[in-house]
Structures are given as structure tokens and as C-alpha cells.
Design a protein around this motif. Structure first.
Motif, PDB file in Angstrom:
ATOM      1  N   LEU A   1       4.131   0.218  11.706  1.00  0.00           N
ATOM      2  CA  LEU A   1       3.602   0.045  10.438  1.00  0.00           C
ATOM      3  C   LEU A   1       2.672   1.175  10.335  1.00  0.00           C
ATOM      4  O   LEU A   1       2.623   1.919   9.032  1.00  0.00           O
TER       5      LEU A   1
ATOM      6  N   THR B   1       7.998  -6.642   2.895  1.00  0.00           N
ATOM      7  CA  THR B   1       7.007  -7.108   3.853  1.00  0.00           C
ATOM      8  C   THR B   1       7.769  -8.347   4.301  1.00  0.00           C
ATOM      9  O   THR B   1       7.482  -8.709   5.431  1.00  0.00           O
TER      10      THR B   1
ATOM     11  N   PHE C   1       7.381  -8.876   8.471  1.00  0.00           N
ATOM     12  CA  PHE C   1       6.790 -10.178   8.807  1.00  0.00           C
ATOM     13  C   PHE C   1       7.648 -11.298   9.526  1.00  0.00           C
ATOM     14  O   PHE C   1       7.403 -11.907  10.388  1.00  0.00           O
TER      15      PHE C   1
ATOM     16  N   CYS D   1       3.337 -12.879   3.798  1.00  0.00           N
ATOM     17  CA  CYS D   1       3.692 -12.502   2.631  1.00  0.00           C
ATOM     18  C   CYS D   1       2.640 -12.412   1.325  1.00  0.00           C
ATOM     19  O   CYS D   1       2.430 -11.429   0.908  1.00  0.00           O
TER      20      CYS D   1
ATOM     21  N   ALA E   1      -0.840 -11.028   2.044  1.00  0.00           N
ATOM     22  CA  ALA E   1      -0.861  -9.363   2.174  1.00  0.00           C
ATOM     23  C   ALA E   1      -0.571  -9.071   0.561  1.00  0.00           C
ATOM     24  O   ALA E   1      -1.341  -8.308   0.247  1.00  0.00           O
ATOM     25  N   HIS E   2       0.048  -9.690  -0.171  1.00  0.00           N
ATOM     26  CA  HIS E   2       0.203  -9.334  -1.605  1.00  0.00           C
ATOM     27  C   HIS E   2      -1.000  -9.632  -2.381  1.00  0.00           C
ATOM     28  O   HIS E   2      -1.611  -8.747  -3.112  1.00  0.00           O
TER      29      HIS E   2
ATOM     30  N   LEU F   1      -3.426  -2.084   2.554  1.00  0.00           N
ATOM     31  CA  LEU F   1      -2.395  -2.250   1.705  1.00  0.00           C
ATOM     32  C   LEU F   1      -2.559  -2.212   0.250  1.00  0.00           C
ATOM     33  O   LEU F   1      -3.504  -2.295  -0.281  1.00  0.00           O
TER      34      LEU F   1
ATOM     35  N   TRP G   1       7.210  -6.617  -1.990  1.00  0.00           N
ATOM     36  CA  TRP G   1       6.977  -5.430  -1.947  1.00  0.00           C
ATOM     37  C   TRP G   1       5.667  -4.642  -1.727  1.00  0.00           C
ATOM     38  O   TRP G   1       5.215  -5.064  -2.575  1.00  0.00           O
TER      39      TRP G   1
ATOM     40  N   ILE H   1       2.276   0.273   2.576  1.00  0.00           N
ATOM     41  CA  ILE H   1       1.423   0.075   3.794  1.00  0.00           C
ATOM     42  C   ILE H   1       1.154   1.428   4.528  1.00  0.00           C
ATOM     43  O   ILE H   1       2.205   1.970   4.862  1.00  0.00           O
TER      44      ILE H   1
END
Length: 511
Positions: free
Chosen positions: A160, A172, A176, A311, A314-315, A467, A492, A495
Motif C-alpha cells: 500500500l 479497503t 483488508f 474497514c 480506517a474509515h 489515510l 473507499w 491511502i
């Protein structure tokens, strides 16, 4: 003769109607607040035909009356009680566990992998398998698996961090899922895979195929049919998995066992524990089907729920730059203090990373409810002060709406806000209003494994990358009506490699 035929037809019709609709007035008869049913489909027709998401439906039931200890709806023809009261939840999941020891799950299907796994097992067999597998998830075993997980995380995050700058949007969920696929393959099956380099490996392909079985209108009706008419489903040989998928996992287990026996290989994983009881006096051996079922549910849980949790984390990290900065500062400080050694102890000391993951699981629990099946007559207290107690009979189901509870302003200030700070005082960890892994004896056996898997990935990802929301990132997020807790437009993000990557990571290896 014609007269008797008419009478027989009427009798069959009356019996059929009684069978089909005998429970449809249960809640009305007992004055329990509920969502009114329609013939055959019960209260869930809006879910079946995708007019409402599953999570929103549970929230709708939960909100019927904020003062009622429990409420009702009909899952097709089955009456389900949704428990709101925390004290009653404690009684069901812990204090009176013997009255609610099992899930209905997929215990009546023809799919051996679903029927024989720990999630679906009942009674003494569940207890025996649970006791057998529990040592797989001790701290010492987690420490042994740490290196295997770290190798997978480094492989992914290095990939990534080298993506071209013009790569605006990354799916993602896809990347992931490749990480969780590789982790489960190595930790449960003893097979090294790199799904980023080889996205056509069968573990990954079949993982995607299995999880797609839970989506779509036709598949939704199929699952409802399996749950409502298990005996008919068995007679018609309706299955969740295709035989070639089941055979793939069974062949992997069989081949791995033969190889380990022939070459005297041992590994710190679940399969090894199941192998080690063979020939031991007083211990029931697990056959190939049993072993495959346990490894399979471990694979499925890791592939889908863990990747979904990553996910969502990360969002939220991308959507909250101040949280991302604080996380990266904690990670950089840990690398500085440990001279670049990324050990099990180092990662488990990161309090803010823990808080971010816990808050993610509060806001987005991968499974929105817990199910328990009543095994003996049990009296519930009155739902409201002016109502009568309700006597549950054997076979009835209760749902614990953990998603709705974890969004209730009665228990959380500003519950829709992503706020990791609320988990820094340790009070929420032991609270009955926080249960992303369940509660009681049937709490998720692999919760420590899942937490470690997520922590390792986020550590290495944020140590190397920034991110950011992308043009495809949905804000605010709308949940899909197709399946469980998933955004309508997917996950989405943008990254990109950090400009200030810690120097020790340039040559970092898990060797």
C-alpha cells in the motif's frame, strides 16, 4: 365419497392454517408490544425485499418502546423476543445460561461445515469442543502467532505504501480481506499465502464466494427458508455451500494432517491442538469433518468480520485527522522507545490504538445481535409495570440487539459520534452495554485473536501511510440493504505513503 373428500380438504386446510399461523397472535395474546406480521413473511418482509437494512430493522424494533424490557417481531413464522433491559440480558447470557445455552444458528442444515462448528454446536458437544479449542487463544499462543500475523501485515502495508500517487481510491474491503485471508491461512491451516501478489488463490476466491452467499434477495429468502423450515431444507438437500467449497477445505485439513504426521511438524495453531488429542485416554477425537468445521468457521469469522472492523476503523481514522495524528504519534513514540522492535508487548501497550478499535466495535459491531434459544420453560418479568410476566417455552428465540444498545444515548453520550476517548478510562470494557464479541460462556472464543489481528494491521498501516477520504468515500455513510453491516457504496479511501515514515521501518522485517 365426494362429501368425505370435501371434509378432508377442509380439515387439511384448517390444520395447515393453524400450523402456519398458530404463533402469529402470540404477542397480541400476551399483550407484548411488537411489529405486526403479514402471512408467511412475518414482520421481516421489508428485510427480505431489501426495503430496509438489517441493522435499521433491529433499531426499529428496539425503538418501539424505550420503557419496555422486551419487544417482539416475527421472523417469518417464528416469534422472536428482542431484549432491551440490561439486567435481563445479564440473566439470559450469564446467570441463567443453562436455560439459554445454545444458538439456533445452522444446527439443522445439511452443510457439515456449518452444522458441526463451534458456533452452531449444542449441549455437551459444544462444551467439549469449546474446552478443547480454548487453549488456542491464550496469551502464550497469541504471542506465538504474532510473528505470523506481522508478516502478513508488513506484506500488505509495504504494498500500500508503494502505490502510485494518482491511485485516488482504494477498495479497503478488498485489501483488508486479503490480509485476513492470509492471516487465517497461516494461523489456522499452516499455509503461507500472499493474496496481494496472488489474488487468485483458492482461499481468497472461496472466501469471497462464501460471503457472497449472505447477500441478495434470492439468497436472503434461501437463508430465511433454511432457518424457518430446517426439516424441509434437509429433505430437499438445500445447502449454503457448494460441495466443491466444502471439499476444498476438507482436503486442505486432511493433507495438512498427513504432512505434519509424516514429517513430524508441529505448529502453534488450532489444528495442532485438535491433532494432539488423538490417542489420549478419555478424550474424544475429532474426525476430519469436525476438524474442518472448526477451522472453517475460524476462517469465515476472520475473513469477513475482522476485515469489516478494519474497514470501519480506517474509515473513521481518515474522517477524523486529529485522531489519525494522535494515533501516529503514539505509534512513532512506541517505535522510538523500542528502537524499532515491533513486539507483541509493544503493540499491546498502545492504549489509544486500543481505544480506537473499541470505539469502532461499539459504533459498528460486525454482527448486530446475539441469538439464544430457550431450552426449558423460563419466566420473564413483565415487560412494563402494568403487564403480566411472560412464560417462554422451550424452542423460543431471544435476540440481544447489541448494535442498538451500543447506540443508545441512555448508555453513551452523543452515541453517533466516533469518540475513542470514552474508552480510555476502562469503564466501558466491563460494561453490560458494550458487547461486540458477545457476553457469557458463549462469548466469541477468538476475540483476543481478532483484536490482535486488527491492532497489528492498523499499527503497520499508520506507521507507513496516511489515510484520507477519496472521491468515492461516502459521507455520511449509508448502510446497504443487501446483507449485514456494510456501506451502500462500499469502503473507499485514499491511502498514500507518509512523508515522515520512521527510519527503522525502511528495513523492518518480521524474520
Amino acid at each position: 365419497m365426494e362429501y368425505w373428500s370435501i371434509l378432508l380438504s377442509i380439515a387439511i386446510g384448517v390444520i395447515s392454517i393453524h400450523y402456519l399461523f398458530k404463533n402469529f397472535n402470540l404477542f397480541k395474546r400476551h399483550d407484548i408490544i411488537h411489529i405486526s406480521p403479514v402471512p408467511i413473511f412475518g414482520s421481516t418482509i421489508s428485510i427480505i425485499f431489501r426495503r430496509i437494512s438489517f441493522i435499521d430493522f433491529i433499531q426499529k424494533v428496539y425503538n418501539l418502546d424505550p420503557n419496555s424490557k422486551y419487544l417482539g417481531f416475527y421472523f417469518m413464522m417464528n416469534p422472536i423476543l428482542v431484549i432491551r433491559d440490561l439486567e435481563l440480558i445479564k440473566n439470559i447470557l450469564v446467570k441463567n445460561f443453562e436455560a439459554f445455552p445454545d444458538r439456533q444458528a445452522f444446527s439443522d442444515t445439511n452443510d457439515i461445515l456449518f452444522k458441526n462448528n463451534l458456533f452452531s454446536l449444542h449441549g455437551e458437544k459444544w462444551r467439549n469442543v469449546r474446552n478443547l479449542l480454548s487453549p488456542s487463544f491464550t496469551s502464550s499462543k497469541m504471542k506465538m502467532m504474532f510473528t505470523l500475523m506481522s508478516e502478513c501485515a508488513v506484506d500488505l502495508t509495504k504494498f500500500l505504501s508503494t502505490l502510485p500517487v494518482n491511485e485516488e481510491s482504494i477498495n479497503t474491503k478488498d485489501v483488508f480481506s486479503k490480509y485476513t485471508n492470509d492471516v487465517i491461512a497461516t494461523c489456522a491451516f499452516g499455509i503461507k499465502i500472499n493474496s496481494v501478489k496472488d489474488p487468485t488463490n483458492k482461499f481468497y476466491i472461496y472466501g469471497k464466494e462464501i460471503t457472497s452467499n449472505f447477500k441478495g434477495v434470492v439468497r436472503g429468502i434461501k437463508f430465511l427458508f433454511l432457518g424457518t423450515f430446517p426439516r424441509i431444507s434437509r429433505i430437499l438437500n438445500i445447502k449454503i455451500l457448494n460441495d466443491y467449497v466444502s471439499n476444498f477445505f476438507k482436503d486442505i485439513i486432511k493433507t495438512t494432517i498427513m504432512t505434519r504426521d509424516a514429517e513430524h511438524i508441529t505448529r502453534p495453531d488450532m489444528l495442532q491442538l485438535m491433532m494432539d488429542i488423538r490417542g489420549k485416554e478419555g478424550r474424544r477425537e475429532l474426525d476430519i469433518d469436525d476438524m474442518t468445521a472448526q477451522a472453517f468457521i475460524f476462517f469465515l469469522g476472520g475473513f469477513e468480520t475482522s476485515s469489516t472492523a478494519m474497514c470501519f476503523a480506517a474509515h473513521e481514522i481518515a474522517a477524523n485527522p486529529e485522531i489519525q495524528m494522535k494515533l501516529q504519534q503514539e505509534i512513532d513514540k512506541a517505535l522510538e522507545e523500542s528502537n524499532g522492535e515491533v513486539s507483541y508487548e509493544v503493540i499491546n501497550r498502545l492504549e489509544y490504538l486500543d481505544a480506537v478499535i473499541n470505539e469502532t466495535l461499539r459504533l459498528y459491531p460486525p454482527i448486530g445481535f446475539l441469538e439464544r434459544k430457550c431450552q426449558k420453560t423460563f419466566e420473564l418479568p413483565s415487560a412494563l409495570p402494568d403487564k403480566k410476566p411472560f412464560i417462554m417455552k422451550k424452542g423460543m428465540l431471544v435476540w440481544i440487539p447489541m448494535s442498538a444498545i451500543q447506540h443508545d444515548e441512555k448508555y453513551y453520550d452523543n452515541p453517533e459520534k466516533f469518540d475513542p476517548e470514552r474508552f480510555l478510562d476502562n469503564k466501558m470494557h466491563n460494561s453490560w452495554c458494550y458487547m461486540p464479541f458477545g457476553l457469557g460462556p458463549r462469548m466469541c472464543i477468538a476475540n483476543r485473536f481478532a483484536m490482535l489481528e486488527v491492532k497489528i494491521l492498523l499499527f503497520h498501516l499508520l506507521a507507513r501511510c496516511d489515510l484520507k477520504p477519496s472521491v468515492k468515500t461516502a459521507t455520511p455513510m449509508k448502510f446497504s440493504k443487501d446483507g449485514f453491516l456494510m456501506p451502500e457504496d462500499g469502503f473507499w479511501l485514499n491511502i498514500q505513503r507518509r512523508k515522515d515514515v520512521h527510519p527503522v521501518l525502511e528495513s523492518y522485517s518480521c524474520e
